[in-house]
Write an enzyme that holds these catalytic residues in place. Structure first.
Site, mmCIF file in Angstrom:
data_model
loop_
_atom_site.group_PDB
_atom_site.id
_atom_site.type_symbol
_atom_site.label_atom_id
_atom_site.label_comp_id
_atom_site.label_asym_id
_atom_site.label_seq_id
_atom_site.Cartn_x
_atom_site.Cartn_y
_atom_site.Cartn_z
ATOM 1 C CG ASP A 38 0.072 -2.224 -2.553
ATOM 2 O OD1 ASP A 38 0.120 -1.259 -1.796
ATOM 3 O OD2 ASP A 38 -0.315 -2.157 -3.740
ATOM 4 C CG ASP A 93 -0.239 -4.053 -8.481
ATOM 5 O OD1 ASP A 93 0.047 -3.189 -7.617
ATOM 6 O OD2 ASP A 93 -1.366 -4.152 -8.983
ATOM 7 C CB THR A 97 -4.049 -0.665 -4.968
ATOM 8 O OG1 THR A 97 -4.575 0.306 -4.073
ATOM 9 C CG2 THR A 97 -4.594 -0.427 -6.354
#
Length: 823
Positions: free
Chosen positions: A335, A579, A337
């Site tokens: 991911d 996250d 970000t």
């Protein structure tokens, strides 16, 4: 979902309710029945009430996630099937033979002690890291919100919720501000459920948007889902190909060992009319080496030391086999970000569109920032750039708010402006809010190609409640954000490329923008971007698209999950990092889930590995540790099982030829220590960068079986020749010495093959083992202690010649197996 208005002071006031998506069967759920809404306690429990509930035992006393207890560690290392067998044989030998024939028992005691100490060290590391990474829910007591341990929650506590928070106990919603909860980990239903006051919430679910608070109605063991979640996330030593493979091998060894041992006992005690005590000693000498007793120990030690090493790098391994699993991974899904970029962003520019007034746009953004008490990274950047100001700004009031959702790709807010005008605004992905033919998209595309993130501020018609609120929204301004790249991300991507691990960047952001960021970090294939809205739904076609492209944008949480499944359907071992709450489903389904320590509670709960230092650069260390464990255990397993094979075959040959077993326990203790025990310990902990290969049992046995057969044949041939060469008193000792020399030399050649590729310390290790045996042969008291004495010159040199021929055959066999079946 309950709407709340924010007045100029920022206080929340009740607003009208929106329609709520409640499962029609929720009231009939026997596990989580609909409970009456609790009495509203905005300040939470008082200190006295908490103390009273603690005294009554109404505490969330579900055992915390932990590694095995000291008692369990000792039991697992001491009470094993093979320790029992060896323990019985050891006691027998202590009564019937000299102490040197009982040395194998002391070795087992030492091995067991090492295993206990190493796993205890790993337990301390795991438990200390688990405390650091433990979720700390926010509980309101006496009107003050504070973070406490999950185990300190009591019945009736008011627990606050925000995006990414995990619901840690069962309860009933007391406050809801656009609260959306994902219950997919419990029910399998992918769509988030909108919650309002009075609705039940289940432990194990998590918040995807909005916020609120709930009153705990079931704590401790009554919270069934929480109990399951804790049990599922306990540290474990199971579900590992390596460990299950070793268990399979030990099962086969047991099957071989039992009948062979029975035959050997009959042969040595009944058929051969020898001295009883020496017959017992030689029988035990034949049984003990069949047991690969050190193999399980070294596997446990290798895993345990891996945990300690990773713990020093702030990497929490929540399931030990995850070390092994990540080493087998051939696709890593990232991911963007929080993984390639740091959490924070900066507003670099605001471009008014369609003649919009810049000052007015600034005021809209400033007020928008105050609409969400739990802003995501993008909104936080806007808040930092346009902080709340006095003057006319105080007369702008937020009347409604809709938090950002990964599924929607935008957030919303409704204002009453200073002049009393009502307006509704949306902030989010331009390519979602604009039609495909809008000319503004060309301008946005140019910004995306620079790796910038672009949000569109648009004025909507109607209310936020409207099903098509985004349709027809008027573009007002572009908000250009710059993402902060992680300085170590480029090196990590390069590492995976060098290790032939494919990297896929999966993000909810614009695909071109994500590709530009990945390109800046040097990701191979970053130019191959794909908008996930054009991704085929057919699993096979999706798998093809996943293999052909490296960067994917506008990916929904459900698509992330489908992408992982599509890759797995093609035989890939997939790791997923993330996250945010939008990563939870994919993390759970991936072969290995990796979460950042600063990530949401939900992601940390389902991940097998948590990077407490939030550094993506720690992953290569985990991969390297896994490869070290797998590669080295494969090496040493071949050593141990070669010994098992030649021991079984020697016993069978002894029974068939009706001769004395050639070795006493002391001889095989010496050989095992020099050719297996000591070198295996060093080889098991050495650096190893070989990529992990599947089929552990098959790969080990196709080398161990021919090696054991050759070693047994060479040794028994030497023994038979020696039996014809020597006669008279002391002949058996001389025959044993010649056979021991051959077996040692052949075993040393197996060790020399396994130690490749050579480094200075590997050469030194093999040489030191050879020197140790030479010392035993030349030092008189060691000769007597181990009953080893080479008599004459012809027979010892014959033993050496047979060993050399066996070594040549070993070389040929290993190379043939390598060519025929691969390394």
């Amino acid at each position: 979902m309950t709407q709340r208005a924010l007045d100029s002071s920022g206080e929340q006031t009740p607003g009208p309710s929106r329609p709520t998506m409640i499962d029609a069967g929720a009231e009939l759920d026997p596990v989580h029945p609909m409970e009456p809404p609790p009495a509203r306690r905005p300040d939470g429990l008082s200190t006295a009430e908490v103390a009273e509930r603690v005294a009554r035992g109404e505490v969330n006393d579900v055992p915390v996630r932990s590694s095995r207890s000291i008692t369990e560690i000792v039991r697992a290392n001491v009470f094993t099937r093979f320790n029992l067998i060896i323990g019985v044989l050891w006691v027998i030998m202590l009564f019937v033979a000299p102490i040197q024939d009982s040395l194998f028992g002391f070795v087992i005691v030492a091995n067991t002690g090492i295993g206990i100490i190493q796993e205890w060290r790993a337990k301390k590391t795991l438990d200390s890291l688990a405390v650091i990474g433990e979720a700390k829910p926010t509980v309101r007591r006496d009107g003050v919100a504070a973070e406490i341990s999950t185990s300190e929650i009591v019945l009736g506590d008011l627990v606050e919720l925000g995006p990414g928070d995990k619901v840690v106990v069962d309860g009933t919603v007391s406050e809801a501000d656009s609260l959306e909860i994902d219950e997919s980990l419990l029910t399998g239903e992918a769509d988030p459920v909108i919650k309002r006051a009075g609705d039940p919430v289940m432990s194990g679910s998590f918040v995807v948007a909005g916020g609120g608070a709930f009153t705990a109605t079931k704590v401790g063991r009554e919270a069934y889902a929480a109990q399951l979640a804790e049990e599922a996330s306990r540290f474990t030593l199971v579900h590992s190909e390596l460990r299950s493979g070793i268990s399979t091998i030990l099962k086969y060894v047991t099957w071989m060992m039992v009948p062979t041992a029975i035959g050997l006992i009959i042969s040595q005690l009944v058929v051969k009319d020898n001295n009883f005590k020496e017959s017992v000693a030689r029988t035990v000498g034949g049984i003990v080496p069949m047991i690969p007793e050190g193999l399980v120990l070294l596997t446990s030690v290798a895993f345990a030391i891996g945990v300690v090493r990773l713990g020093r790098k702030q990497c929490l391994v929540q399931e030990l086999p995850a070390i092994e699993g990540l080493a087998r991974v051939d696709v890593v899904c990232l991911d963007k970000t929080g993984t390639l970029t740091e959490g924070g962003m900066d507003v670099t520019e605001v471009r008014p569109l369609n003649g919009s007034d810049e000052a007015y746009v600034t005021q809209v953004l400033r007020t928008f920032g105050s609409s969400d008490p739990r802003p995501n990274a993008s909104l936080q950047a806007i808040i930092d750039a346009y902080p709340a100001a006095g003057g006319d700004a105080e007369s702008w009031t937020v009347t409604d708010a809709m938090p950002f959702s990964s599924a929607r790709k935008y957030s919303g807010a409704a204002f009453t402006e200073a002049d009393g005008t009502d307006s509704v605004w949306l902030l989010g992905a331009p390519d979602v809010l604009l039609s495909e033919s809008d000319a503004t998209l060309t301008e946005i595309e140019q910004l995306n190609e620079q790796g910038l993130r672009v949000l569109l501020l648009a004025r909507a018609e109607g209310s936020l409640d409207a099903p098509g609120a985004a349709a027809g929204a008027a573009p007002t301004a572009l908000v250009v954000l710059e993402q902060r790249l992680r300085p170590d991300a480029g090196d990590t991507l390069a590492y995976f490329a060098d290790q032939n691990v494919a990297t896929k960047v999966i993000s909810g952001d614009n695909a071109v923008s994500v590709g530009a960021v990945a390109g800046k970090l040097g990701l191979a294939g970053a130019e191959n971007t794909l908008d996930a809205r054009r991704l085929p739904t057919d699993p096979d076609e999706m798998a093809t698209a996943m293999e052909e492209n490296a960067v994917f944008g506008r990916v929904t949480p459900q698509q992330k999950r489908d992408m992982v499944a599509a890759l797995q359907s093609r035989g890939h071992t997939v790791a997923m990092t993330g996250d945010g709450v939008n990563d939870v489903l994919a993390l759970k389904d991936a072969d290995i889930g990796v979460s950042m320590g600063s990530g949401s509670e939900a992601t940390r709960a389902v991940a097998q590995i948590v990077l407490l230092n939030n550094s993506f650069a720690t992953l290569p260390s985990v991969v390297a540790e896994g490869r070290r464990v797998i590669g080295n255990i494969t090496r040493v397993a071949t050593l141990f099982l070669t010994k098992t094979v030649y021991s079984v075959l020697l016993a069978i040959l002894v029974v068939c030829f009706q001769v004395e077993y050639p070795f006493l326990p002391r001889h095989l203790t010496l050989l095992s220590t020099l050719t297996i025990g000591v070198p295996a310990f060093f080889l098991a902990l050495a650096p190893n960068k070989e990529r992990a290969q599947p089929h552990f049992v098959r790969r080990v046995m196709r080398y161990a079986i021919p090696s054991g057969v050759i070693a047994a044949a060479a040794t028994f041939a030497t023994y038979l020749v020696a039996r014809h060469y020597y006669s008279g008193e002391g002949a058996l000792e001389a025959e044993t010495s010649a056979a021991t020399l051959t077996l040692f030399l052949v075993s040393m050649w197996v060790l020399a093959i396994i130690a490749r590729p050579y480094t200075w310390w590997r050469v030194g290790l093999v040489a030191a083992m050879g020197l140790g045996f030479l010392i035993v042969l030349v030092v008189p008291w060691l000769q007597d202690f181990f009953a080893l004495k080479l008599v004459g010159a012809p027979m010892p040199w014959t033993a050496v010649g047979i060993a050399v021929a066996a070594a040549a055959l070993l070389e040929f066999t290993w190379r043939w197996v390598g060519r025929r079946f691969g390394a």
